[in-house]
Design a protein around this motif. Sequence first.
Motif: not given
Length: 450
Positions: A56, A59-60, A63, A246, A249, A297, A376, A380, A385
């Motif tokens: 995360f 990826y988080g 975003a 996340l 997931r 993303q 995905d 994202l 999420a």
Amino acid sequence: MRRIAVLAVSALLVLVAPPLYLLLDLAVVGQLGGRELAALGVGTLVLATISTQLTFLSYGTTARSARRFGAGDRAGAVREGVQATWVAFGVGVVLVALAYPLAPAVMGALVGSGEEGSAEVVDEATTWLRVAVFGVPLILASMAGNGWMRGVQDTRRPVVFVLCGLSIGAIGVVGLVHGVGRFPDLGLIGSAVANVVGQSITGTLFVIRLVREVRDPRMSAGVSWWVSLRPDAAIIRSQLLMARDLILRSLSFQVCFVSATAVAARFGIASVAAHQVTVQVWDFVSLLLDSVAIAAQSLVGAALGAGAVGVAVTVARRTVVVALAIAALVGAVFVLGAGVIPGLFSSDDQVREAMTVPWWFLVGMLPIAAVVFALDGVLLGAGDAAFLRTATLFSALCGFLPLIWLSLLLDWGLAGIWSGLVALMVLRLVAVTWRFVGGRWQRVGVGAVI
């Protein structure tokens, strides 16, 4: 298409570098003996599991930063990076504090005590982890750095930082493990020291870049661009909310693949070996598709931040096309090489024969996976999420796990296991396609999800 390709190649290089470093590490340590190799394998498994659960931070952050960047708020995008880096250091320190005293128990649980020499492996793995874990805070800082720099679409520096750190780490592995040249001969501990040095260099480079970005006088000329380096509780709280989704997931994926391996082991050595080799091939394909998802993303987040829904939809469609093209190319190679490629991984006739079952499931799953990975990445990037968490958990609980345990009870073998993996992917495909077509992910502006 060009922008997707540039971002995807940058992401792919960053994703591929650590596995290649690990292969070198395994090859060098393997020369010491089986005990040291086993200890390194268990130690790196623990570190990899930690990294997988904390993605995360990249990826988080991508975003959230991309949405700020698209809205013209570069300061806000960098601020996300500052706060993600604080989270990385905080979580990293906690992990060091937990891992050091718990290392013997964790290694004992993973290695067991039934085999001859297992106690020595536990001791070696414990020592390795207790050294290597000190690199975790800067490993996590690297993830956060990758996240915000992808968000502002800086494609060159992350690659340079990662390659710089891992290159020095690679030199350290060769030198320290065997005492080459003027390096001391540290054996297995040399691997851990080189790991810490390499990862720390990469993490430090990301932190230095973050500080320079914050203090860049050109950025503050004529605009309100001051970014504080202090922790911001409100931003950190928002980041942790996305992190929760996340992590859940990611955990569902871990449960699926661990369960698959556990069931495959019940069908014999050849079956579990064939399954694991095919999973490794799948992991390679996943890196290719994940690089495209990361590009999506960044671009989708920026487009929605700017309020350009049409651009976001166009990026999404092009991302799917690119992912399908990659899947088609890889699939063609796998079909044409079906009689040759499995033999590159094992000389055992039983293993090669067992691989024919999961191999064709893998080939058939490629186009499905291409669309799933691409969408995905789109969702994202849109900050969706929570939906992805729910969709993945539903797919695992209602698709994969029932089939995996039925395959054990009814003796379906590898066909049953990989049917479960296909079911997982198909349900995810239905979910993300429905979400994409429905358009609920098209929330514009910074405040929509942040």
